[in-house]
Design an enzyme around this catalytic site. Structure first.
Site, mmCIF file in Angstrom:
data_model
loop_
_atom_site.group_PDB
_atom_site.id
_atom_site.type_symbol
_atom_site.label_atom_id
_atom_site.label_comp_id
_atom_site.label_asym_id
_atom_site.label_seq_id
_atom_site.Cartn_x
_atom_site.Cartn_y
_atom_site.Cartn_z
ATOM 1 C CE LYS A 38 -5.612 -1.268 -19.029
ATOM 2 N NZ LYS A 38 -4.571 -1.897 -18.198
ATOM 3 N NE ARG B 21 -2.281 -6.549 -12.983
ATOM 4 C CZ ARG B 21 -2.508 -5.432 -13.685
ATOM 5 N NH1 ARG B 21 -3.152 -4.427 -13.131
ATOM 6 N NH2 ARG B 21 -2.109 -5.308 -14.933
ATOM 7 C CE1 TYR C 190 -32.468 11.287 -2.931
ATOM 8 C CE2 TYR C 190 -30.514 10.809 -4.253
ATOM 9 C CZ TYR C 190 -31.893 10.813 -4.103
ATOM 10 O OH TYR C 190 -32.687 10.341 -5.103
ATOM 11 C CG MET D 89 -28.190 6.524 -10.596
ATOM 12 S SD MET D 89 -29.460 5.263 -10.658
ATOM 13 C CE MET D 89 -29.205 4.431 -9.107
#
Ligand SMILES: *Cc1c(COP(=O)(O)O)cnc(C)c1O
EC number: 5.1.1.1
Length: 405
Positions: free
Chosen positions: A49, A147, A282, A330
């Site tokens: 998956k 779940r 940053y 990013m």
């Protein structure tokens, strides 16, 4: 002042890329055969998956099959259909469907589907009537994860719905199954034992309604590696197929005989001198302590590096490990190399390793997970589509991924 030395790679025949994820398909195959051995007589469903936990859906599936897996597991139907479209004929189980979803394509493509509630059984039976083939279903019971799966209270209704559809030929119940909650945690071994018992109880209830499928399955990677009682007929390892330990508190990947299949590499985009007292990245959460060299790695949270690893994620440069200096951006992170001889040898264009097998003391996905306060599953799975995958190993040379992509 930028680096005054010429950049490293010149005139390479292969395309020079800012970053790539190298996936060793032989490692995937070898890890699968380790798991198969550990599973005793149980068959192995390799879980592929989420794009094979970031390693590539079809290449990972083919490599796992060549390593001895006989089943493939996915969450979404679309993942199962993609395997079929690539020519994979092994049995595939998809376990996450929602009411109203069209199951016709899955039934027509012979993708097994999990049902946790009667509506799913009815939707599968309806799809079977439309396609003219019996739908293959695995009935899921909740044994403690809370779940997916029917609760013990709801289980008899689910079994009855399946028995009815099976009687009219629209459905074949292939398996009864559940998922472990805490097999990675030695402190919760009692829960794992209770989950084994509850699946056995659910199988008895099903048998009393005449539902006696050939397969029972429960174990994830941690179950395969730490709990033989969970092996049953079929095991469903995911993360361990890719060489990542499911339970670093119990054993490392190396300790389990697993080889991490993904190596994330990048080329330094810039190396430059800066003085003492400069804020880096940053927010200036890192400040240079002395005159130093800063190196720019062209990978960031947009590529899946966890921003929570700001100030900690390790990167190997010329055999030395440096922690990310300041925030993960990013697209980029900055390393503060210092100003010793090793730092002075570093050039823009040098290849650096963000994580890999751990051989030679290099960082691993587990190290990034530790730096970010998460699990290595998340680190490898989130490496994004912007990072090209390159497949290596004898299986790759035989064209396995070429067929797959
Ligand atoms: C993801 C998943 C697995 C594989 O789990 P790992 O811990 O990666 O081995 C097995 N079964 C189900 C239902 C899953 O969702």
């Amino acid at each position: 002042m930028t680096d005054d030395q010429p950049p490293g790679p010149t005139g390479a025949a292969d395309a020079v890329l800012p970053a790539e994820a190298v996936v060793d398909l032989d490692a995937v195959a070898a890890n699968t055969s380790v798991l198969r051995e550990r599973a005793g007589g149980a068959d192995v469903m390799a879980v592929v998956k989420a794009d094979g936990y970031g390693h590539g859906l079809v290449p990972s599936a083919l490599a796992a099959l060549s390593g001895g897996a006989t089943w493939l597991g996915v969450a979404h139907l679309a993942e199962g259909l993609a395997l079929r479209a690539a020519g994979v004929t092994a049995p595939v189980l998809a376990w996450l469907v929602v009411p109203g979803q069209d199951l016709t394509a899955a039934v027509a493509a012979d993708v097994d589907v999990s049902a946790s509630a009667p509506w799913a059984v009815e939707a599968l039976a309806a799809a079977a009537r439309r396609t003219g083939c019996a739908a293959r279903v695995h009935l899921k019971v909740d044994t403690g994860l809370s779940r997916g799966g029917a609760t013990a209270d709801d289980w008899p209704d689910l079994v009855r719905a399946a028995a009815t559809a099976q009687a009219d030929g629209s459905l074949e119940v292939v398996g009864l199954w559940s998922h472990l909650a805490s097999a990675d945690d030695p402190a919760q071994d009692g829960l794992t034992r209770r989950q084994v018992e509850r699946l056995a109880e659910a199988a008895e209830v099903a048998a009393r309604s005449g539902v006696r499928p050939p397969l029972r399955h429960l174990a994830n990677s941690a179950g395969v590696l730490a709990h033989p009682a969970t092996h049953l007929d079929l095991v469903r390892p995911g993360v361990a197929v890719y060489g990542v330990s499911p339970a670093p508190g119990r054993a490392s990947a190396a300790g389990l005989g697993l080889v991490p299949a993904m190596t994330l590499r990048a080329r330094l985009a810039l190396v430059k001198h800066v003085g003492a007292g400069e804020g880096v990245s940053y927010g200036h959460t890192h400040t240079t302590a002395a005159p130093t060299r800063l190196a720019l790695v062209p990978l960031g949270y947009g590529d899946g590096l966890p921003r929570h690893a700001s100030g900690g994620g390790p990167v190997q440069v010329r055999g030395r490990r440096y922690a990310v200096a300041g925030r993960v951006c990013m697209d980029q992170v900055v390393l503060d190399l210092g100003d010793d001889d090793a730092a002075r040898a570093v050039r823009a264009g040098d290849e650096v390793e963000v994580f890999g097998t751990g051989a030679g003391g290099g960082p691993t996905a587990q190290d990034w997970a530790d730096a970010a306060g998460t699990i290595a599953y998340e680190v490898v799975t989130r490496i994004g589509a912007r990072v090209p995958r390159r497949y290596v190993g004898a299986l790759a040379d035989q064209g396995v991924p070429a067929a797959a992509r």
